[in-house]
Design a protein around this motif. Structure first.
Motif, PDB file in Angstrom:
ATOM      1  N   LYS A 217       0.824  -1.216   0.000  1.00 16.24           N
ATOM      2  CA  LYS A 217       0.000   0.000   0.000  1.00 16.24           C
ATOM      3  C   LYS A 217       0.855   1.261   0.000  1.00 16.24           C
TER       4      LYS A 217
ATOM      5  N   LYS B 185       3.395  -1.051  -8.935  1.00 17.88           N
ATOM      6  CA  LYS B 185       3.791  -1.223  -7.531  1.00 17.88           C
ATOM      7  C   LYS B 185       4.487  -2.561  -7.289  1.00 17.88           C
TER       8      LYS B 185
ATOM      9  N   ARG C 136      -0.607  -2.133 -10.883  1.00 22.58           N
ATOM     10  CA  ARG C 136      -0.405  -0.688 -10.859  1.00 22.58           C
ATOM     11  C   ARG C 136      -1.254  -0.032  -9.782  1.00 22.58           C
ATOM     12  N   ASP C 137      -2.162  -0.809  -9.197  1.00 19.66           N
ATOM     13  CA  ASP C 137      -3.083  -0.288  -8.193  1.00 19.66           C
ATOM     14  C   ASP C 137      -2.973  -1.189  -6.963  1.00 19.66           C
TER      15      ASP C 137
ATOM     16  N   LYS D 105      -4.770  -1.729  -4.467  1.00 16.20           N
ATOM     17  CA  LYS D 105      -5.986  -2.439  -4.086  1.00 16.20           C
ATOM     18  C   LYS D 105      -6.093  -3.768  -4.843  1.00 16.20           C
TER      19      LYS D 105
ATOM     20  N   HIS E 174     -10.897  -7.591 -13.956  1.00 14.12           N
ATOM     21  CA  HIS E 174     -10.047  -6.428 -13.698  1.00 14.12           C
ATOM     22  C   HIS E 174      -8.839  -6.405 -14.614  1.00 14.12           C
TER      23      HIS E 174
ATOM     24  N   GLN F  77      -8.632  -3.742 -17.242  1.00 10.86           N
ATOM     25  CA  GLN F  77      -8.432  -2.380 -16.798  1.00 10.86           C
ATOM     26  C   GLN F  77      -6.945  -2.054 -16.744  1.00 10.86           C
TER      27      GLN F  77
ATOM     28  N   ALA G  12      -5.363  -1.318 -14.280  1.00 16.89           N
ATOM     29  CA  ALA G  12      -4.809  -1.617 -12.959  1.00 16.89           C
ATOM     30  C   ALA G  12      -3.814  -2.779 -12.981  1.00 16.89           C
TER      31      ALA G  12
END
Ligand SMILES: [Mg+2]
Length: 297
Positions: free
Chosen positions: A169, A190, A224-225, A227, A241, A244, A246
């Motif tokens: 996070k 990330k 990349r996200d 969550k 997902h 997307q 993400a």
């Protein structure tokens, strides 16, 4: 399946149960010659498995968590003698992937059942290191170190994921430069995961269907996200997902990853070093006894 079988037992893992009695109840009626060895420290399982093969065992069972299973896998990979997974009551990720029963007696039956089938699954290799489940980078090295062997045997690969969730996070965004079978890509993200096994061990949650342990391909996921990263780490489906922005997803046989700033690289929950890293798939290198030929890949 085998007339001479060996079981490597990690006594620190699994539920408290009478392991030898349960094994005897399966092996004795089957008329097989059987032996066990008991691990005490890291490295024992691989050593005992190699010795058992040298002594003529026709199948080597691993009783324990993912750590024990991975060591026995390391010993049997590249050879003809298959391993069997005896999950001992805990949800072992590879056993879930292969449809092997959680119950010790049922899993042990696979070792002596003539209908059992040897399935050859892929492994990944980075340098001298091999992995069954996944490699990852972008999780804090300190957090991975916190996930000790006992925790890993209990929770499997999720141990490092759970330990790394908070770190993810707050993790800084890094720039990844990838080469997948010669094609180059660049993206920020990330964390980067290189998956061999798609099923992350959660019950009742559908894994991503595109990831197969026997298609001769590794799956590269850049999250990349944060969550979405926590969903993946917790084994939930990320279907719906993937389209997307993400998560970026590639498949390939040879993968090279550079990262700026450099990130720690872990394989199957062990820290191996830092990026850059080169990974290749070892197609069908790991023989594992499974209940039937109908198992989907
Ligand atoms: Mg694959």
């Amino acid at each position: 399946m085998g007339q001479k079988v060996h079981v490597v037992i990690n006594p620190a893992s699994g539920q408290h149960q009478t392991i030898l009695n349960k094994l005897n109840d399966v092996f004795h009626p089957a008329g097989v010659e059987w032996a066990v060895s008991i691990t005490q420290k890291s490295g024992d399982a691989a050593r005992f498995a190699r010795q058992a093969i040298a002594d003529g065992a026709e199948v080597v069972g691993a009783y324990g968590g993912d750590g024990t299973v991975m060591e026995v896998a390391e010993a049997v990979q590249g050879g003809e003698t298959p391993m069997a997974i005896l999950p001992g009551g805990t949800a072992n990720l590879m056993s879930v992937e292969l449809g092997i029963a959680k119950d010790l007696s049922e899993a042990a039956q696979i070792m002596v059942n003539p209908e059992s089938v040897i399935r050859r699954i892929d492994m990944g290799q980075a340098g001298e290191q091999r992995f069954m489940l996944r490699m990852g980078m972008g999780f804090s090295g300190e957090k991975v170190k916190l996930a000790d062997r006992e925790m890993k045997d209990k929770w499997g690969i999720l141990a490092y994921s759970i330990a790394g969730l908070k770190a993810l996070k707050t993790a800084p965004v890094a720039k990844y430069h990838l080469k997948v079978d010669g094609e180059e890509f660049e993206t920020d993200g990330k964390t980067c995961l290189i998956d061999n096994a798609g099923n992350m061990g959660s019950q009742g949650v559908a894994p991503s269907k595109t990831i197969s342990i026997s298609d001769g391909l590794l799956d590269v996921l850049i999250v990349r996200d944060a969550k979405v990263g926590s969903w993946i780490a917790l084994g939930k489906s990320m279907r719906g997902h993937e389209d997307q922005d993400a998560v970026k997803h590639w498949q390939g046989r040879e993968i090279h990853i550079e990262c700026d700033p450099p990130q720690d690289v872990q394989g199957d929950g062990e820290i191996w070093g830092q990026t850059p890293v080169s990974v290749q798939v070892l197609p069908g290198v790991l023989p594992i006894l499974t209940p039937s030929a109908e198992m989907k890949s």
